[in-house]
Design an enzyme around this catalytic site. Structure first.
Site, PDB file in Angstrom:
ATOM      1  CB  CYS A 127     -32.198  -3.448 -89.351  1.00 39.39           C
ATOM      2  SG  CYS A 127     -32.434  -2.284 -90.704  1.00 39.39           S
ATOM      3  CD  GLN A 187     -36.906   1.299 -81.604  1.00 41.61           C
ATOM      4  OE1 GLN A 187     -37.975   1.798 -81.265  1.00 41.61           O
ATOM      5  NE2 GLN A 187     -36.473   1.340 -82.848  1.00 41.61           N
ATOM      6  CE  LYS A 234     -34.597   4.300 -84.551  1.00 46.43           C
ATOM      7  NZ  LYS A 234     -35.534   3.816 -85.572  1.00 46.43           N
ATOM      8  CG  HIS A 269     -31.142  -2.135 -85.576  1.00 48.95           C
ATOM      9  ND1 HIS A 269     -30.148  -1.653 -86.409  1.00 48.95           N
ATOM     10  CD2 HIS A 269     -32.318  -1.727 -86.111  1.00 48.95           C
ATOM     11  CE1 HIS A 269     -30.723  -0.973 -87.400  1.00 48.95           C
ATOM     12  NE2 HIS A 269     -32.037  -1.007 -87.249  1.00 48.95           N
ATOM     13  CG  ASP A 295     -29.512   0.182 -80.023  1.00 46.02           C
ATOM     14  OD1 ASP A 295     -30.035   1.309 -79.984  1.00 46.02           O
ATOM     15  OD2 ASP A 295     -29.725  -0.630 -80.946  1.00 46.02           O
TER      16      ASP A 295
END
Length: 404
Positions: A362, A201, A224, A121, A198
């Site tokens: 993104c 997700q 999220k 991303h 990251d």
């Protein structure tokens, strides 16, 4: 796990869009909020609203307890060794920027290497571009396999003794790829590098243990995982956080202030200048309670079953192209429907009450790797069901016929 019963806990999902019951399949962008989270934020503003760490009055004490209690919940949720290693941020983007600015720019030198992947991303790409430009470091990429995964052999050949930072998404927001973080961490550490993850997700969907993964930094977003927007967290190993300088300066993060110099508070507060996101932290704590009551293992099992169902259902549509690995993948399906532009696909789906994402997500370098300008993406969560997937598949067939 009863997805339909859970759906009733989310007020926003009980509505019609364009005359059809809402099917929300844009969960990789943001998840909806259960009544428990909405009520927790409402209760804070109605009963406990005050600034934290400052007032000695009752409201200030209650607000501080709620805020720091949420930090404890985040630490437990990802199995951090201590709550002082949890920094509250605006989200994953802010957390990654803190590492890129507060750690990378302080430690990198010309000729050092930062290693990432083409599936990142923009939030886990641009900060490293800027850090490389500022320090003279080199940005390197682990190549992708044809199915959108990475091989550990390629990690081994890309990471060298000059590599100082490896940064990687745990789960791709486009491909659904689940990266082998623990194995990559071992390779990074063997070469003297740190690993930054990251977790935007991954945190909402599977049980995360930062100690078992042995990651050095881990970033997550609340919105999220059923929490409000504007709240997230950065986990870091204590020795690294202690070495770092703050990236924001002002009230709350200071210890002593003189006319020409100042000193900083201890962890975690030296990174939390100004009035923090108190209500967001309260909401994040309530979201963690909600997810833990359901069980991350149950969520993971439900999503895997539903993802297989979605892959089978959409693959049966003539002319559809699905991107990413076919087997081990997270709960999203990114696709293109023949020559129909993804924005047109999403627009037609919306007329039937189905919300999906369309665009480059993104991830413009990844779109170029896929040789497309954009894709459509259906992403699932704990409140989605096979009925939702059936409606998506049926609507895609009608969309294809309409444009033909």
């Amino acid at each position: 796990m009863d997805a339909k019963a859970l759906k009733a806990e989310f007020p926003i999902l009980n509505q019609d869009i364009n005359g059809h019951p809402l099917v929300y399949l844009d969960n990789a962008a943001t998840t909806q909020k259960p009544r428990a989270v909405i009520e927790a934020v409402k209760r804070y503003y109605e009963w406990d609203n005050a600034n934290v760490h400052r007032g000695v009055h009752t409201l200030g004490s209650r607000a501080t307890d709620a805020y720091e209690g949420a930090r404890e919940k985040v630490a437990r949720f990802i199995n951090a060794p201590a709550s002082r290693q949890i920094i509250f941020t605006r989200g994953t983007t802010t957390a990654l920027n803190i590492v890129a600015s507060g750690y990378a720019r302080q430690t990198l030198r010309e000729g050092d290497e930062i290693v990432i992947t083409p599936m990142e991303h923009h939030s886990n790409l641009i900060p490293w571009q800027q850090a490389a430009k500022a320090t003279g470091a080199t940005l390197k990429y682990i190549p992708l396999q044809p199915d959108g995964t990475i091989s550990l052999a390629d990690v081994e050949s890309t990471v060298t003794e000059r590599t100082k930072i490896v940064s990687m998404t745990y789960i791709s927001n486009v491909l659904g790829t689940i990266n082998p973080i623990a194995e990559v961490a071992k390779i990074a550490h063997r070469n003297g590098a740190i690993i930054v993850v990251d977790g935007a997700q991954s945190t909402p969907h599977l049980k995360v243990d930062v100690q078992a993964l042995d990651v050095d930094f881990y970033a997550l977003s609340g919105h999220k995982m059923c929490a409000p927007t504007g709240i997230g967290a950065l986990y870091g190993k204590a020795q690294l956080l202690e070495r770092m300088e703050p990236v924001e300066f002002g009230g709350e993060m200071i210890d002593f202030v003189e006319l020409h110099d100042s000193t900083w508070k201890e962890l975690p507060w030296k990174f939390e200048g100004g009035t923090p996101i108190i209500a967001g932290a309260v909401g994040l704590g309530a979201a963690i309670d909600f997810l833990e009551e359901i069980g991350l293992d149950n969520i993971d099992k439900h999503e895997k079953k539903l993802t297989h169902y979605a892959m089978d259902s959409l693959s049966a549509i003539d002319g559809i192209t699905i991107y990413g690995p076919r087997q081990e993948r997270a709960g999203l399906v990114t696709f293109n429907l023949g020559d129909v532009h993804p924005h047109d696909v999403a627009t037609v789906l919306d007329t039937e009450g189905i919300a999906v994402r369309a665009g480059h997500h993104c991830c413009q370098p990844l779109m170029r790797w896929l040789k497309v300008s954009a894709t459509a993406r259906a992403s699932i969560y704990l409140y989605n069901s096979e009925e939702d997937i059936d409606r998506l598949a049926q609507s895609l067939v009608r969309t294809k016929e309409f444009f033909q």
